[in-house]
Structures are given as structure tokens and as C-alpha cells.
Design an enzyme around this catalytic site. Structure first.
Site, mmCIF file in Angstrom:
data_model
loop_
_atom_site.group_PDB
_atom_site.id
_atom_site.type_symbol
_atom_site.label_atom_id
_atom_site.label_comp_id
_atom_site.label_asym_id
_atom_site.label_seq_id
_atom_site.Cartn_x
_atom_site.Cartn_y
_atom_site.Cartn_z
ATOM 1 N N GLN A 159 0.833 -1.195 0.000
ATOM 2 C CA GLN A 159 0.000 0.000 0.000
ATOM 3 C C GLN A 159 0.872 1.251 0.000
ATOM 4 O OE1 GLN A 159 -3.169 0.010 2.867
ATOM 5 N NE2 GLN A 159 -3.883 1.998 2.217
ATOM 6 N N PHE A 160 1.200 1.725 -1.201
ATOM 7 C CA PHE A 160 2.077 2.890 -1.324
ATOM 8 C C PHE A 160 1.444 4.144 -0.733
ATOM 9 C CE2 PHE A 160 -0.535 3.606 -5.014
ATOM 10 C CZ PHE A 160 -0.527 4.981 -5.199
ATOM 11 N N THR A 161 0.121 4.170 -0.599
ATOM 12 C CA THR A 161 -0.544 5.367 -0.085
ATOM 13 C C THR A 161 -0.182 5.652 1.375
ATOM 14 O OG1 THR A 161 -2.554 4.141 0.483
ATOM 15 C CG2 THR A 161 -2.461 5.176 -1.712
#
Length: 148
Positions: A78-80
Site C-alpha cells: 500500500q504505497f498510499t
């Protein structure tokens, strides 16, 4: 790296309506990899995830790890988690690592968990995923070992 740890009774991740990873009792780990993160951060975080005492003992105190309860980890990239929301209305993701490097570090984290005896299920890196969970407690913690 930044990881959101959630103690779960169950969790699953779907891609295009198909379950690609599912666990019963254990940990949902949302994994974000930042610029400058290396396998060293992945190793530290894998050991911390495996040994973090967040499950209740017989007296109800958080004294057991996912290893102790013979649980599993569902790891979802989850790069967010590296999003910067301090300015404007749209998050900036400039602190997130390039996808090729991020996937390598994410895979290292998962494999390092397996190396210490934790069963690991995974989402699909960079896919549009739907994550479902039953948060147990709820217990949610943030493990942060960012280099950026």
C-alpha cells in the site's frame, strides 16, 4: 517503510472478484515502502511483526505474538501509506519508492516473515485490491522505519 498492523479474526484480499489471499486469526499488514528503504528495514519490520505481543494471554493481557498463537499474516502492499497530506487537497506520493524497488522490498518482508515461521498470504503488488477484515479488539498499530 511504514506498516499498519491490525490484529484480525480474519482477513482477505480480492482482485477482480477473486480471493488471492486470506487468513484466519493473525495480522493484516498494510505495507508501504519509501525511497531509501532496504532489506535491512524489511528485516527489522518482519521480526517486529512476528514478535509483537498484541494477542491476549489467558488473563487477557497482550502478551502473545502472532508466532505464539500460531497465527498468520496477510501482507498487502500500500504505497498510499507514504502519502503526504500536509499541503493542498491531493496527497503527494513522492516519498514512495519506485514500483520495482518497492515490490522487491515488499517481497523481502514477506519472505523474511516466512523465514521466522509465520505463514504469509499476500495481495498482488500494484493491483486494485479489495481488503476485508474483522478487526479484533480493535488493535491497530503503526510500525515506522522510514528513511525518506
Amino acid at each position: 517503510m511504514r506498516i499498519v498492523i491490525q490484529r484480525v479474526s480474519s482477513a482477505k484480499v480480492e482482485v477482480q472478484g477473486r480471493v488471492v489471499g486470506a487468513i484466519e486469526r493473525g495480522v493484516l499488514a498494510l505495507v508501504g515502502v519509501g525511497h531509501g528503504d532496504t532489506v535491512a528495514e524489511a528485516k527489522w519490520l518482519a521480526e517486529k511483526t512476528a514478535q509483537l505481543r498484541i494477542f491476549p494471554d489467558d488473563e487477557g493481557k497482550m502478551n502473545r505474538s502472532v508466532l505464539d498463537i500460531e497465527g498468520a499474516v496477510l501482507a498487502v502492499s500500500q504505497f498510499t501509506l507514504l502519502g503526504d497530506c500536509r499541503k493542498g487537497r491531493r496527497p503527494a506520493f513522492t516519498a514512495a519508492a519506485d514500483p520495482g524497488i518497492a515490490n522487491e522490498i515488499y517481497e523481502s518482508y514477506c519472505n523474511l516473515l516466512r523465514d521466522v515461521g509465520v505463514p504469509v498470504e499476500q495481495g498482488i503488488f500494484a493491483a486494485d485490491m479489495q481488503v476485508s477484515l474483522v478487526n479484533d479488539g480493535p488493535v491497530t498499530l503503526i510500525l515506522d522505519r522510514t528513511n525518506s
